[in-house]
Design a protein around this motif. Structure first.
Motif, mmCIF file in Angstrom:
data_model
loop_
_atom_site.group_PDB
_atom_site.id
_atom_site.type_symbol
_atom_site.label_atom_id
_atom_site.label_comp_id
_atom_site.label_asym_id
_atom_site.label_seq_id
_atom_site.Cartn_x
_atom_site.Cartn_y
_atom_site.Cartn_z
ATOM 1 N N ARG A 119 0.813 -1.218 0.000
ATOM 2 C CA ARG A 119 0.000 0.000 0.000
ATOM 3 C C ARG A 119 0.851 1.276 0.000
ATOM 4 N NH1 ARG A 119 -1.063 -1.376 5.789
ATOM 5 N NH2 ARG A 119 -0.096 0.244 7.089
ATOM 6 N N ALA A 120 2.155 1.131 -0.119
ATOM 7 C CA ALA A 120 3.034 2.306 -0.168
ATOM 8 C C ALA A 120 2.798 3.077 -1.453
ATOM 9 C CB ALA A 120 4.490 1.876 -0.050
ATOM 10 N N ASP A 121 3.297 4.304 -1.478
ATOM 11 C CA ASP A 121 3.101 5.190 -2.619
ATOM 12 C C ASP A 121 3.506 4.495 -3.912
ATOM 13 O OD1 ASP A 121 3.313 7.361 -4.536
ATOM 14 O OD2 ASP A 121 3.222 8.698 -2.807
ATOM 15 N N GLY A 122 2.632 4.553 -4.902
ATOM 16 C CA GLY A 122 2.903 3.875 -6.164
ATOM 17 C C GLY A 122 3.781 4.640 -7.129
ATOM 18 N N ALA A 123 4.030 5.933 -6.862
ATOM 19 C CA ALA A 123 4.888 6.712 -7.744
ATOM 20 C C ALA A 123 6.301 6.150 -7.720
ATOM 21 C CB ALA A 123 4.892 8.170 -7.315
ATOM 22 N N ALA A 124 7.023 6.298 -8.801
ATOM 23 C CA ALA A 124 8.371 5.746 -8.914
ATOM 24 C C ALA A 124 9.354 6.595 -8.120
ATOM 25 C CB ALA A 124 8.778 5.685 -10.381
ATOM 26 N N PRO A 125 9.817 6.115 -6.944
ATOM 27 C CA PRO A 125 10.767 6.902 -6.158
ATOM 28 C C PRO A 125 12.194 6.707 -6.644
ATOM 29 C CG PRO A 125 10.251 4.894 -4.989
ATOM 30 C CD PRO A 125 9.436 4.863 -6.271
ATOM 31 N N ASP A 126 13.056 7.621 -6.253
ATOM 32 C CA ASP A 126 14.491 7.463 -6.481
ATOM 33 C C ASP A 126 15.143 6.690 -5.337
ATOM 34 O OD1 ASP A 126 14.922 9.273 -8.926
ATOM 35 O OD2 ASP A 126 13.831 10.585 -7.538
ATOM 36 N N LEU A 127 14.546 6.788 -4.149
ATOM 37 C CA LEU A 127 15.125 6.159 -2.963
ATOM 38 C C LEU A 127 14.015 5.625 -2.069
ATOM 39 C CD1 LEU A 127 17.611 5.655 -1.032
ATOM 40 C CD2 LEU A 127 17.124 7.931 -0.081
ATOM 41 N N VAL A 128 14.180 4.396 -1.589
ATOM 42 C CA VAL A 128 13.285 3.809 -0.594
ATOM 43 C C VAL A 128 14.106 3.552 0.661
ATOM 44 C CG1 VAL A 128 11.778 1.882 0.011
ATOM 45 C CG2 VAL A 128 11.853 2.721 -2.350
#
Length: 279
Positions: A119-128
């Motif tokens: 359920r985490a943000d679906g946008a493509a992050p640069d860093l998790v």
């Protein structure tokens, strides 16, 4: 296929057996006496404008995990790990930073994998950034299963965010937590160090970076919240600075390509500005 790590059993000292009743009583009292703090409130996402908004797209970071991800010990996420991490990354990268958080107070690594990551943000992050471990420590998760849980968690994040860098925050220095009495503090601290080594191996095997927590931070009582267990806002800030320094991110934003002769400079700039919106 689930990833598994080789595991070496760490024998427990026979000297601890006579202390078992004492440790049980101390654990029970610690749970009863430790104040229950709420997670941070406010928006679970934010955007920090860089000095030059058109220099590069916003750097996107997602914090996923347990109580420290959701800011227990702080009043707002902007004054907890996600907000302070975004500030530190903005200073390091000289770019705008968009942040979001997904977590659950009390979650184990296994639960984060099964329920929080999806359920985490679906946008493509640069860093998790992953924060986990303390609840597995408290519940005495068997170390072999902890190794498997960490491998699964890193793998799940990799499957969901294939292009993102992954930073695994190390176990805290539990042997210095003011809320925990001795000898329980010593016993939990020793186990936390073993869990941290397993965590480091899991991160390396999964292509992530492990960032050990600076033990010196735990020597300053001001960096703990009122429960003596979670970070205070000052603690989150100090931790965020360490994580930002350890994060596998580009040192400098990529320079924009020069516009060809006769091209309208407003076109490329408009594209870059559109990409700097919040997550």
């Amino acid at each position: 296929m689930k990833r598994r790590l080789p595991f070496a059993r760490v024998p427990q000292s026979m000297a601890l057996i006579p202390l078992a009743p004492v440790l049980a009583v101390q654990a029970w009292r610690t749970v009863r006496r430790t104040p229950r703090l709420d997670p941070a409130g406010g928006d679970e996402h934010g955007f920090l404008q860089g000095a030059d908004p058109g220099a590069a797209p916003a750097f996107r970071v997602v914090v996923i995990g347990e109580s420290t991800a959701v800011g227990v010990g702080a009043s707002r996420h902007a004054e907890a790990l996600p907000g302070f991490l975004a500030e530190a990354l903005r200073e390091r990268l000289r770019r705008s930073v968009a942040w979001s958080v997904a977590g659950e107070n009390g979650a184990t690594a296994r639960r984060i994998t099964a329920e929080v990551v999806p359920r985490a943000d679906g946008a493509a992050p640069d860093l998790v950034v992953l924060t986990t471990g303390i609840n597995d420590l408290i519940r005495r998760r068997p170390l072999r299963r902890w190794a498997a849980d960490m491998a699964d968690l890193v793998g799940a994040v990799r499957d969901r965010y294939g292009q993102a860098a992954v930073l695994v925050a190390g176990m805290p220095p539990v042997h210095r937590f003011p809320a925990i009495p001795q000898p329980l503090r010593y016993v939990l601290g020793a186990r936390a160090r073993t869990m941290d080594r397993i965590m480091r191996e899991a991160a390396r095997a999964g292509g992530a970076v492990h960032a050990p927590m600076d033990e010196a931070m735990a020597r300053d009582r001001a960096l703990f919240a009122s429960d003596g267990f979670h970070p205070s806002p000052a603690g989150y800030r100090a931790w965020a600075l360490d994580l930002a320094r350890a994060a596998p991110v580009p040192a400098d934003p990529a320079p924009a390509d020069p516009a060809p002769a006769g091209a309208d400079p407003a076109g490329p700039r408009a594209d870059r500005t559109e990409m700097t919106g919040p997550i």
